[in-house]
Write an enzyme that holds these catalytic residues in place. Structure first.
Site, short mmCIF file in Angstrom:
data_model
loop_
_atom_site.label_atom_id
_atom_site.label_comp_id
_atom_site.label_asym_id
_atom_site.label_seq_id
_atom_site.Cartn_x
_atom_site.Cartn_y
_atom_site.Cartn_z
N LYS A 49 -10.57 -3.17 -4.80
CA LYS A 49 -11.32 -1.95 -5.18
C LYS A 49 -10.41 -0.86 -5.72
O LYS A 49 -10.87 0.04 -6.42
CB LYS A 49 -12.13 -1.43 -3.99
CG LYS A 49 -11.28 -0.93 -2.82
CD LYS A 49 -12.16 -0.22 -1.85
CE LYS A 49 -11.83 -0.35 -0.40
NZ LYS A 49 -11.02 -1.36 0.16
N LYS A 107 -4.60 -9.73 -6.90
CA LYS A 107 -5.83 -9.85 -6.11
C LYS A 107 -6.91 -8.92 -6.67
O LYS A 107 -6.60 -7.80 -7.07
CB LYS A 107 -5.50 -9.45 -4.66
CG LYS A 107 -6.59 -9.74 -3.66
CD LYS A 107 -6.25 -9.19 -2.28
CE LYS A 107 -6.67 -7.76 -2.12
NZ LYS A 107 -6.81 -7.28 -0.74
N LYS A 151 0.82 -1.22 0.00
CA LYS A 151 0.00 0.00 0.00
C LYS A 151 0.86 1.26 0.00
O LYS A 151 0.47 2.27 -0.58
CB LYS A 151 -0.97 -0.01 1.19
CG LYS A 151 -2.02 -1.10 1.05
CD LYS A 151 -3.32 -0.80 1.74
CE LYS A 151 -4.38 -1.78 1.25
NZ LYS A 151 -5.66 -1.70 1.87
#
Ligand code: AQP
Length: 339
Positions: A204, A201, A118
């Site tokens: 969103k 993966k 992230k």
């Protein structure tokens, strides 16, 4: 469970950061419903304090929290049976999160791959909260002495850290106070992959909307995305082993198996030998049949946000009744004072 003194109790959470996907449904929500039907006491949290580790527009956060609660209920979670609430309504989460910041070691957090993914190249600019996210997650779970935590495969490392924190706390204070949890990462869809790239993966935040099924997608959109999903030119195999090295095929068959509540082998015994031109329409029909009623019910529930707020407030009261004495005892063990 390694320690039988703890009664079975399930805890899990989802971030109200918008854009719920089929990954959230199959990796988490669907399992929650199964566990509820197994009759184990369960606590489910809209983890808004986790969501704010990256910027959230306040109005969007309010809306997304309600929408997530609607997703839980529309998927089959009964707020009378399971406790549904949002994290910021139970201040004990943040309090125990701080305690665990003092238990966890820098080296443990430095190894967390989700933070690395992230933060990317932006490590110096992301929030401190994003770095210490897993200690708050450990607090969410251990605040209820939860023993079983159903999650998708991407959360495995965070659950191992939760175990390490419980073990270190118990060791440092010479107590047997926090349970060493069992991750529940099972079934054919523990990691739902992108429809455009079977090595990534489904998420969103993928820039391509075609990479994911959103829980808000209508039947036409679901059909379009599955029709366009990347595949390979070969026919489907008759056994799961034949999907090795075929990530896109494996993903679509796994999604089918999870939606149909069966195994990958059982699906392949029916569809082995078929081309994707035959299999994809079957998958579209199944996905629309299973997902459309959920999105319809979510829209209906969102027409009465006062009722959603009432459900969450009631859940928070029930959650606090369990959490507060556990935090009292934690403070007492550590020599802190809780007034
Ligand atoms: N693709 C997935 N397959 C299986 N399980 C998944 N989960 C999320 N994506 C998949 C599971 O959903 C639960 C909630 O996770 P979260 O609140 O951490 O959601 P997320 O990881 O922020 O969702 P995204 O889409 O992956 O967000 P970004 O793009 O921001 O990283 C967990 O149990 C998780 O395992």
């Amino acid at each position: 469970m390694s320690d039988s003194k703890f009664a079975p109790r399930v805890f899990s959470g989802i971030q109200p950061s918008g854009g719920l996907t089929l990954g959230n449904y199959l990796g988490a929500l669907k399992k929650f419903v199964t566990m509820q039907n197994d009759g184990i006491e369960a606590i489910y949290c809209m983890v808004d304090l986790h969501a704010i580790t990256v910027w959230q527009d306040p109005e969007d956060l309010r809306k997304n929290t309600r929408e997530l609660a609607a997703f839980f209920i529309a998927s089959g979670l009964d707020p009378q049976k399971s406790i549904l609430f949002n994290q910021s309504q139970v201040p004990e989460h943040a309090q125990l999160g701080w305690v665990f910041n003092t238990v966890a070691r820098m080296g443990w957090l430095n190894r967390m791959t989700q933070f690395k993914d992230k933060a990317g190249k932006n490590k110096e600019k992301v929030s401190v909260g994003l770095f210490s996210y897993p200690t708050l997650m450990a607090a969410d779970i251990l605040l209820y002495h939860a023993t079983h935590v159903p999650v998708g495969d991407d959360q495995k490392q965070h659950l191992e850290l939760t175990r390490d924190i419980a073990i270190k706390f118990n060791h440092d204070y010479k107590v047997d106070f926090f349970p060493v949890i069992e991750p529940v990462i099972e079934g054919p869809a523990t990691r739902v992959m992108s429809l455009r790239d079977g090595s990534k993966k489904m998420s969103k935040s993928d820039p391509s909307d075609l990479s994911r099924i959103n829980m808000s997608d209508d039947a036409d959109m679901i059909a379009k995305k599955l029709r366009k999903a990347k595949t390979d030119p070969d026919a489907l195999p008759s056994e799961a082993a034949g999907l090795n090295d075929r990530p896109e095929a494996k993903n679509l068959v796994s999604i089918y198996a999870a939606l149909a509540e069966t195994s990958v082998d059982a699906v392949l015994s029916d569809v082995g030998g078929k081309q994707f031109s035959e299999f994809k329409p079957m998958l579209v029909d199944l996905a629309v049949e299973k997902l459309s009623p959920i999105s319809g019910e979510m829209s209906r529930l969102m027409e009465d946000t006062a009722e959603i707020d009432r459900v969450l407030a009631q859940g928070a009261t029930r959650a606090r009744a369990i959490a507060s004495p556990i935090l009292d005892k934690t403070y007492d063990i550590m020599g802190l004072v809780r007034s």
